[in-house]
Scaffold this motif. Structure first.
Motif, PDB file in Angstrom:
ATOM      1  N   ASP A 177       0.852  -1.189   0.000  1.00 36.12           N
ATOM      2  CA  ASP A 177       0.000   0.000   0.000  1.00 36.12           C
ATOM      3  C   ASP A 177       0.883   1.233   0.000  1.00 36.12           C
ATOM      4  O   ASP A 177       1.896   1.288   0.704  1.00 36.12           O
ATOM      5  N   ILE A 190       5.398  -2.699  11.553  1.00 32.55           N
ATOM      6  CA  ILE A 190       5.183  -2.295  10.171  1.00 32.55           C
ATOM      7  C   ILE A 190       6.360  -2.806   9.345  1.00 32.55           C
ATOM      8  O   ILE A 190       7.475  -2.903   9.854  1.00 32.55           O
ATOM      9  N   LYS A 213       3.212  -4.605   4.966  1.00 34.76           N
ATOM     10  CA  LYS A 213       2.196  -5.041   5.926  1.00 34.76           C
ATOM     11  C   LYS A 213       2.403  -4.273   7.223  1.00 34.76           C
ATOM     12  O   LYS A 213       3.486  -3.751   7.490  1.00 34.76           O
ATOM     13  N   THR A 231       0.607  -3.757  11.531  1.00 33.41           N
ATOM     14  CA  THR A 231      -0.386  -3.949  12.575  1.00 33.41           C
ATOM     15  C   THR A 231      -1.056  -2.586  12.726  1.00 33.41           C
ATOM     16  O   THR A 231      -0.559  -1.717  13.444  1.00 33.41           O
ATOM     17  N   ALA A 232      -2.172  -2.405  12.011  1.00 36.31           N
ATOM     18  CA  ALA A 232      -2.775  -1.086  11.826  1.00 36.31           C
ATOM     19  C   ALA A 232      -3.101  -0.376  13.133  1.00 36.31           C
ATOM     20  O   ALA A 232      -2.775   0.803  13.292  1.00 36.31           O
ATOM     21  N   ASP A 233      -3.734  -1.052  14.075  1.00 35.48           N
ATOM     22  CA  ASP A 233      -4.154  -0.366  15.295  1.00 35.48           C
ATOM     23  C   ASP A 233      -2.971   0.178  16.086  1.00 35.48           C
ATOM     24  O   ASP A 233      -3.010   1.295  16.596  1.00 35.48           O
ATOM     25  N   LEU A 246      -1.292   3.154  14.015  1.00 37.56           N
ATOM     26  CA  LEU A 246      -2.122   4.358  14.078  1.00 37.56           C
ATOM     27  C   LEU A 246      -2.061   5.002  15.464  1.00 37.56           C
ATOM     28  O   LEU A 246      -2.046   6.227  15.584  1.00 37.56           O
ATOM     29  N   LEU A 261      -5.067   2.882   0.059  1.00 29.10           N
ATOM     30  CA  LEU A 261      -5.911   2.228   1.067  1.00 29.10           C
ATOM     31  C   LEU A 261      -7.371   2.355   0.660  1.00 29.10           C
ATOM     32  O   LEU A 261      -7.738   3.260  -0.088  1.00 29.10           O
ATOM     33  N   GLN A 284     -10.075   2.730   5.684  1.00 32.96           N
ATOM     34  CA  GLN A 284      -8.718   2.774   6.217  1.00 32.96           C
ATOM     35  C   GLN A 284      -8.112   4.165   6.040  1.00 32.96           C
ATOM     36  O   GLN A 284      -7.424   4.666   6.925  1.00 32.96           O
ATOM     37  N   THR A 331      -9.582   6.465   8.630  1.00 39.19           N
ATOM     38  CA  THR A 331      -8.996   6.163   9.941  1.00 39.19           C
ATOM     39  C   THR A 331      -7.613   6.788  10.055  1.00 39.19           C
ATOM     40  O   THR A 331      -7.260   7.341  11.100  1.00 39.19           O
ATOM     41  N   LEU A 332      -6.821   6.721   8.987  1.00 36.18           N
ATOM     42  CA  LEU A 332      -5.496   7.341   8.972  1.00 36.18           C
ATOM     43  C   LEU A 332      -5.604   8.851   9.102  1.00 36.18           C
ATOM     44  O   LEU A 332      -4.898   9.467   9.899  1.00 36.18           O
TER      45      LEU A 332
END
Length: 184
Positions: free
Chosen positions: A3, A31, A124, A126-128, A131, A146, A150, A153-154
């Protein structure tokens, strides 16, 4: 699949600070970044790219080594090193890893002078946790690959005020918490 996220900051120093923060998160395995470059719009409309890897220098060094080695076989190491370095530099200049340079310059052309865009190619994450780590750091999302939720959220995480973040982290009561380890 990777992404792409492009975030604009008011200064090159701020964009570099965020790039280093992302590298710190990468060391924590939160990340995985393929490429992270900064494009800066200077006064007069000149765009400077600050990339992690200088492919021209890397090609020259590699070509010089192989040219020296092959030149030594034919008893002309200096000539071989010179030819190898020149051809390696040319090959390195024509090589482009990560985010396409032309694409970065095209997007950076829309920046105000002094602003910097951080281009991050994410394999890749771990988004939570990522962020949460970048919450309230500022910046404006210019472009992403994205999906809409997503991306929103960013945007929300970047725009969150640091004061609100501190309130979320503050304890709810001032009573001392019991020690969870008996006998300690």
């Amino acid at each position: 699949m990777s992404d792409l996220v492009v975030i604009v900051y008011p200064t090159e120093a701020r964009a570099e600070e965020m790039r280093q923060k992302l590298f710190g998160l990468q060391k924590e395995y939160l990340i995985q970044i393929s490429d992270a470059a900064i494009a800066v719009m200077h006064e007069g409309g000149k765009i400077k790219l600050n990339q992690l890897l200088n492919t021209t220098a890397l090609g020259a060094a590699s070509g010089g080594f192989w040219g020296l080695l092959i030149g030594a076989i034919f008893l002309m190491p200096v000539f071989g090193a010179a030819i190898g370095a020149a051809s390696g530099a040319l090959g390195g200049a024509l090589t482009d890893y990560g985010v396409n340079d032309g694409f970065m310059k095209e997007l950076a052309a829309n920046l105000q002078p002094g602003n910097a865009a951080l281009f991050v190619l994410i394999q890749k994450m771990t988004a939570d946790k990522v962020l949460e780590a970048i919450k309230g750091t500022g910046g404006v999302v210019l472009k992403t690959s994205l999906d809409h939720s997503q991306e929103q959220t960013l945007r929300d995480a970047l725009a969150a005020s640091p004061a609100a973040q501190r309130q979320e982290l503050a304890p709810a009561s001032t009573e001392p918490t019991p020690n969870p380890i008996p006998g300690a």
